[in-house]
Structures are given as structure tokens and as C-alpha cells.
Write an enzyme that holds these catalytic residues in place. Structure first.
Site, short mmCIF file in Angstrom:
data_model
loop_
_atom_site.label_atom_id
_atom_site.label_comp_id
_atom_site.label_asym_id
_atom_site.label_seq_id
_atom_site.Cartn_x
_atom_site.Cartn_y
_atom_site.Cartn_z
N ARG A 215 0.81 -1.22 0.00
CA ARG A 215 0.00 0.00 0.00
C ARG A 215 0.85 1.27 0.00
NH1 ARG A 215 -3.36 -2.55 4.94
NH2 ARG A 215 -1.42 -3.75 5.04
N LYS B 1 9.07 -0.98 3.15
CA LYS B 1 8.28 -0.09 4.01
C LYS B 1 9.03 0.34 5.27
CE LYS B 1 4.51 -1.63 6.11
NZ LYS B 1 3.07 -1.97 6.23
N ASN C 194 0.72 1.90 6.88
CA ASN C 194 0.49 1.05 5.72
C ASN C 194 0.49 1.86 4.43
OD1 ASN C 194 0.17 -1.40 7.19
ND2 ASN C 194 -1.85 -0.69 7.80
N ALA D 98 40.59 46.59 -4.53
CA ALA D 98 39.46 46.00 -5.22
C ALA D 98 39.85 45.54 -6.62
CB ALA D 98 38.33 47.03 -5.31
N ALA E 292 32.53 42.44 -0.91
CA ALA E 292 31.62 41.78 -1.84
C ALA E 292 32.32 41.28 -3.09
CB ALA E 292 30.52 42.76 -2.24
C1 UD1 Z 1 -1.43 -6.33 11.22
C2 UD1 Z 1 -2.33 -7.22 12.06
C3 UD1 Z 1 -3.56 -6.46 12.46
C4 UD1 Z 1 -3.15 -5.20 13.22
C5 UD1 Z 1 -2.16 -4.38 12.41
C6 UD1 Z 1 -1.60 -3.30 13.31
C7 UD1 Z 1 -1.96 -9.51 11.28
C8 UD1 Z 1 -2.51 -10.64 10.52
N1 UD1 Z 1 -2.68 -8.40 11.32
O1 UD1 Z 1 -2.14 -6.02 10.04
O2 UD1 Z 1 -4.41 -7.24 13.27
O3 UD1 Z 1 -4.31 -4.42 13.49
O4 UD1 Z 1 -1.06 -5.18 11.96
O5 UD1 Z 1 -0.76 -2.40 12.62
O6 UD1 Z 1 -0.89 -9.62 11.85
N2 UD1 Z 1 5.20 -8.89 7.91
C9 UD1 Z 1 6.18 -9.84 7.76
N3 UD1 Z 1 5.94 -10.90 6.93
C10 UD1 Z 1 4.76 -11.06 6.28
C11 UD1 Z 1 3.76 -10.08 6.43
C12 UD1 Z 1 4.02 -9.00 7.27
O7 UD1 Z 1 7.26 -9.73 8.35
O8 UD1 Z 1 4.63 -12.07 5.56
C13 UD1 Z 1 5.48 -7.70 8.77
C14 UD1 Z 1 5.36 -6.41 8.02
O9 UD1 Z 1 6.63 -6.02 7.51
C15 UD1 Z 1 4.87 -5.44 9.07
C16 UD1 Z 1 4.09 -6.31 10.04
O10 UD1 Z 1 4.52 -7.64 9.79
O11 UD1 Z 1 5.93 -4.80 9.74
C17 UD1 Z 1 2.59 -6.20 9.84
O12 UD1 Z 1 2.25 -6.58 8.53
P1 UD1 Z 1 1.12 -5.83 7.70
O13 UD1 Z 1 0.98 -6.54 6.41
O14 UD1 Z 1 1.37 -4.39 7.67
O15 UD1 Z 1 -0.15 -6.18 8.61
P2 UD1 Z 1 -1.47 -5.31 8.76
O16 UD1 Z 1 -2.36 -5.60 7.61
O17 UD1 Z 1 -1.16 -3.93 9.06
CA CA Z 2 0.70 -2.75 9.09
#
Ligand code: UD1
Ligand code: CA
Length: 456
Positions: free
Chosen positions: A13, A20, A228, A424, A381
Site C-alpha cells: 500500500r 516499508k 500502511n 578592489a 563583496a
Molecule cells: C497487522 C495485524 C492487524 C493489526 C495491524 C496493526 C496480522 C494478521 N494483522 O495487520 O491485526 O491491526 O497489523 O498495525 O498480523 N510482515 C512480515 N511478513 C509477512 C507479512 C508482514 O514480516 O509475511 C510484517 C510487516 O513487515 C509489518 C508487520 O509484519 O511490519 C505487519 O504486517 P502488515 O501486512 O502491515 O499487517 P497489517 O495488515 O497492518
Molecule cells: Ca501494518
């Protein structure tokens, strides 16, 4: 305690090539903020092992950015199949005799005290950090049963309309007993809207197994905010900047407008410092008592002495300014500029890798590069130090109490003796003796019987 930071996600996103967690917040990558907090928490939680950071998308770039930092180990998640799958990659690193605290690399404003309280609330069970935010859209929701106990966490995309009305969101941050956590991670399924293995499903598994689950609400809503999208990042930047502005005011600065200052580093201020609108501070900036910074200045790694005034639109980079000096408007101090007390550097004057002695002045349109300038000297200057011969840079010495006239070219390397005056328009090189007038320009002539040509 085991400490894991999840930072492998692509951040679709964000619509960006930059992973990110490397997007800057207040001038530093998101992950750097989370690591700071993790380190501070680790110091209080008797963390024995390294902090584990799970990276994946752009993982090499992330690991490179933090290379050489002690106490951190990077683990790769490839491919990225969800937050539960991410934590599973770190499982072999986790000490079974200690509980595990999981942080998210895109949730950077969490406070250390909140984490410590969460760990305490978990006891031998599970604790998730929840929050009440003004706009819960996009977050997972904490679903409670009729008695008010936590039942599970549902992602927005999987939630029913009724569940989407729940105001208590999941921050993602949780604490769990490690042996059980590993077993739950192995049982996760990806039968959900995103076809991902959700870490959040661990909560329902804990409830199923009769392990107590606490949901602690973050005391301040901003702590829970995740990034995000670029819009969320921009909102978070404003929150951080507002807090930094408040801190500056608490420590003695007067800000013309706390909503129009950007601190992308650390600023320390003495008493009665005034900062006008639109200024950007980067790196370490120290402003002593009574310093005034005019509008739209950029200061990066600068120390400014007491009573000095920096006027509008000046760019000061990696330099030092003494007390009671005056810099700007439109001045440019480049790395290695060192101005002693009472120096005046005026409009469209550039100083680089040079020391300018006490009360010396260059008030308009000049360049001082790779030079030592004594005290009480005036550079008029249009005067420049020609420090570069096209291949090499050379250093120059200009003495004390020197008067350099307008439009003088000082060809480096050059030595100008104390008390010298240079007329100058002169182009001088080699050495200019002390206490004398030196001229290096053609004499003025007037042709008496000259007549203007007339058109035939
Ligand atoms: C996640 C939570 C959600 C919470 C939100 C808070 C889950 C399933 N959902 O959603 O409940 O409200 O965070 O901000 O956990 N990441 C990995 N590997 C992956 C996917 C993600 O390391 O395969 C890391 C991302 O880099 C990130 C974090 O996990 O730092 C959260 O992932 P993201 O995809 O942003 O989850 P959200 O949809 O925000
Ligand atoms: Ca997130």
C-alpha cells in the site's frame, strides 16, 4: 525474554520500491524507531539473546541499513506468507525458557513503558496490546465474548459488519509463552481473505487451549498507529513533529509556530532560544542561550553559540558557529566551516572547510573555501578564494586585520599577512605582505583626444 520484530512485508500500500520499514519518520527509518524502543525494553527485560528482526521484501537493503549494529540478528522470510509465517521463521532462534515479545516494524511509536506493562500483564499467559483509535479502519479488531474475555482477533477483511463496528483494535504487538507459541504457529492455517498465515490467529488458539489471554489497551492512541500508506506515514510524521515541538518548548525554546518546524534528529536548546517558522533541523543541533533562528533555515549537525543570530533562508551543514555571531540571510555554511565569536557572514556568502577568526566579516557575495582567516578581517563583496585548480584543492591563510577589497580573487595556495590591504579588483597569488597595500590590476587610463566613431 525473546524479542522479535516483524519487518519482512512488502508494504504494497506504500506503492514504493523502498521497503516499508525503511521509509523515514522524523528523518530515520521506521525500523530504527522500533529498534530503539526494542533496545530500551530489552535493557529492562533481561534480554539474553539478540533482538531478532525478520526481513524479507528488500531484506538485503534492510539488513545493510542496520549492518554493524550490535545486538541485532536478521532472519529471512522468503516468501512472505503472513505475520504468523514470519514469526515461524524466527522460531528456531527463540529460547523456550523465556516468553517472546513480538513487535511490528511498521508500528514505531510504541512506548517502552507500555511494553513493560504488557509483559507484566501476560504473566505465564498471552497478552496482546490493543488500542482505541479515532479511525479503526484497516486494523484487526479484538473480539470479546459475552463475559468480556478476549476470544480472538479478526482482520478487517475477514470481519463481519458487526465485527467492524468494534472500536478496540489490535496493535499486532503481543507476548506469549514460547513453547506454546511455537506449537500454535505450526497450527496456523491460511483460509482467510488474504491467504496468509496470521499471527493474530494465535489468540484464538490460546483461548482454545485454556491459556489466559489479556488484552491491554495502550494508554495513548498514537502508540498503536501503524504505517500502511503514505497518508498514514504523513499523519504519523505530524504526530511525531508535534511531540518534538512540545519537547523543545518544554526545554526553553520559543517557537513562532509549533506546527511549522521539522526536527529530523536531535535539537538541544539553551534558555531564550527563538525559532521562526519553516526551519528544518537534521542530525545533532545544539543552540546555546539566546540563539535566534530566522524563518526557513536548514541546520544539519550544527553547534551555535550563545546570542548568535541566524537570519532567514540560511543553510548550515556540519559546522560550528561561535557566540554573538550573525549569519545570513541566504548564507551557506558547508561542512568544516568554523566561525568564531562575533563573525558576520552575510547574504550569498559560502564558507567551506574554513576557520574564520573572531569578529571577521564577509557580508555579501563571497566564497571562502579551505582557508584560515584571522580575526578582525573584512572580506568585501564579490571576493572569492579560488581554492581549486581544476585538479587539486589548496589551502590558504589570510591573516588578522586584513582588508580584502571587492571582487578580489585570492588564488590558492596563498598567504596574506596580518594587516594587509588588497585593492578592489585584484587577482593575487603567492604571498601578500603584511601591513601593505597590494594591487594587482591594470592602471586606469584616460585617453584625452579620443573621439567616438560616427556612423558613415
Ligand atoms: C497487522 C495485524 C492487524 C493489526 C495491524 C496493526 C496480522 C494478521 N494483522 O495487520 O491485526 O491491526 O497489523 O498495525 O498480523 N510482515 C512480515 N511478513 C509477512 C507479512 C508482514 O514480516 O509475511 C510484517 C510487516 O513487515 C509489518 C508487520 O509484519 O511490519 C505487519 O504486517 P502488515 O501486512 O502491515 O499487517 P497489517 O495488515 O497492518
Ligand atoms: Ca501494518
Amino acid at each position: 525474554m525473546n524479542l522479535v520484530i516483524l519487518a519482512a512485508g512488502q508494504g504494497k500500500r506504500m506503492h514504493s520500491d523502498l521497503p516499508k520499514v525503511l521509509h523515514p519518520l522524523a528523518g530515520r527509518p521506521l525500523l530504527a524507531h522500533v529498534l530503539d524502543t526494542a533496545r530500551a525494553a530489552a535493557a529492562q527485560l533481561e534480554l539474553r539473546a539478540e533482538i531478532v528482526v525478520v526481513v524479507g521484501h528488500g531484506g538485503e537493503r534492510v539488513a545493510e541499513t542496520f549492518a554493524g549494529q550490535a545486538g541485532v540478528r536478521f532472519i529471512t522470510q522468503q516468501p512472505q506468507l503472513g505475520t504468523g509465517h514470519a514469526l515461524l521463521q524466527a522460531a528456531p532462534e527463540l529460547d523456550d525458557s523465556q516468553p517472546t515479545l513480538v513487535l511490528y516494524g511498521d508500528v514505531p511509536l510504541i512506548r517502552v513503558q507500555t511494553l513493560l506493562d504488557l509483559v507484566r500483564a501476560a504473566g505465564d499467559g498471552v497478552a496482546v496490546l490493543s488500542a482505541r483509535v479515532p479511525d479503526p479502519a484497516g486494523y484487526g479488531r479484538v473480539v470479546r465474548d459475552r463475559s468480556g474475555a478476549v476470544a480472538r482477533i479478526v482482520e478487517e477483511r475477514d470481519a463481519t459488519d458487526a465485527e467492524r463496528t468494534i472500536g478496540e483494535i489490535n496493535t499486532g504487538i503481543l507476548v506469549a509463552p514460547t513453547v506454546r507459541l511455537k506449537a500454535w504457529l505450526a497450527q496456523l492455517r491460511n483460509d482467510n481473505a488474504q491467504r496468509e498465515y496470521y499471527l493474530t490467529d494465535v489468540v484464538a488458539l490460546a483461548v482454545r487451549d485454556g491459556v489466559p489471554v489479556a488484552a491491554c489497551t495502550a494508554p495513548e492512541a498514537f502508540e498503536a498507529l501503524g504505517v500502511n500508506s503514505k497518508a498514514q506515514l504523513a499523519k504519523m510524521e505530524r504526530i511525531v513533529q508535534q511531540r518534538k515541538a512540545e519537547h523543545l518548548m518544554q526545554t526553553g525554546a520559543t517557537l513562532a509556530d509549533p506546527a511549522r518546524i521539522d526536527v529530523r534528529g536531535e535539537v538541544t536548546v539553551g534558555a531564550d532560544v527563538f525559532i521562526d517558522v519553516g526551519c528544518v533541523f537534521e542530525g545533532k543541533v545544539d543552540l546555546a542561550d539566546g540563539v535566534r533562528i530566522g524563518p526557513y533555515c536548514v541546520l544539519r549537525d550544527v553547534r551555535v553559540g550563545a546570542g548568535t543570530e541566524v537570519l532567514a533562508f540560511s543553510l548550515l551543514d556540519t559546522c560550528r558557529i561561535g557566540a554573538m555571531a550573525r549569519v545570513g540571510p541566504f548564507a551557506r555554511l558547508r561542512p568544516g566551516a568554523s566561525l568564531e565569536d562575533e563573525v558576520h557572514i552575510g547574504n550569498f556568502v559560502e564558507v567551506k572547510a574554513s576557520r574564520v577568526g573572531r569578529a571577521s566579516k564577509a557580508n555579501h557575495l563571497a566564497y571562502i573555501g579551505d582557508a584560515e582567516v584571522g580575526s578582525g578581517t573584512n572580506i568585501a563583496a564579490g571576493t572569492i578564494v579560488a581554492n581549486y585548480d581544476g585538479a587539486n584543492k589548496h589551502r590558504s591563510r589570510i591573516g588578522a586585520d586584513v582588508q580584502v577589497g571587492s571582487n578580489v580573487v585570492l588564488i590558492a595556495p596563498i598567504e596574506v599577512g596580518d594587516g594587509a590591504t588588497i585593492g578592489a579588483g585584484s587577482t593575487v597569488s603567492g604571498s601578500v605582505p603584511a601591513g601593505k597595500l597590494t594591487l594587482a590590476r591594470t592602471r586606469q587610463v584616460t585617453v584625452d583626444n579620443w573621439k567616438r566613431p560616427v556612423k558613415k
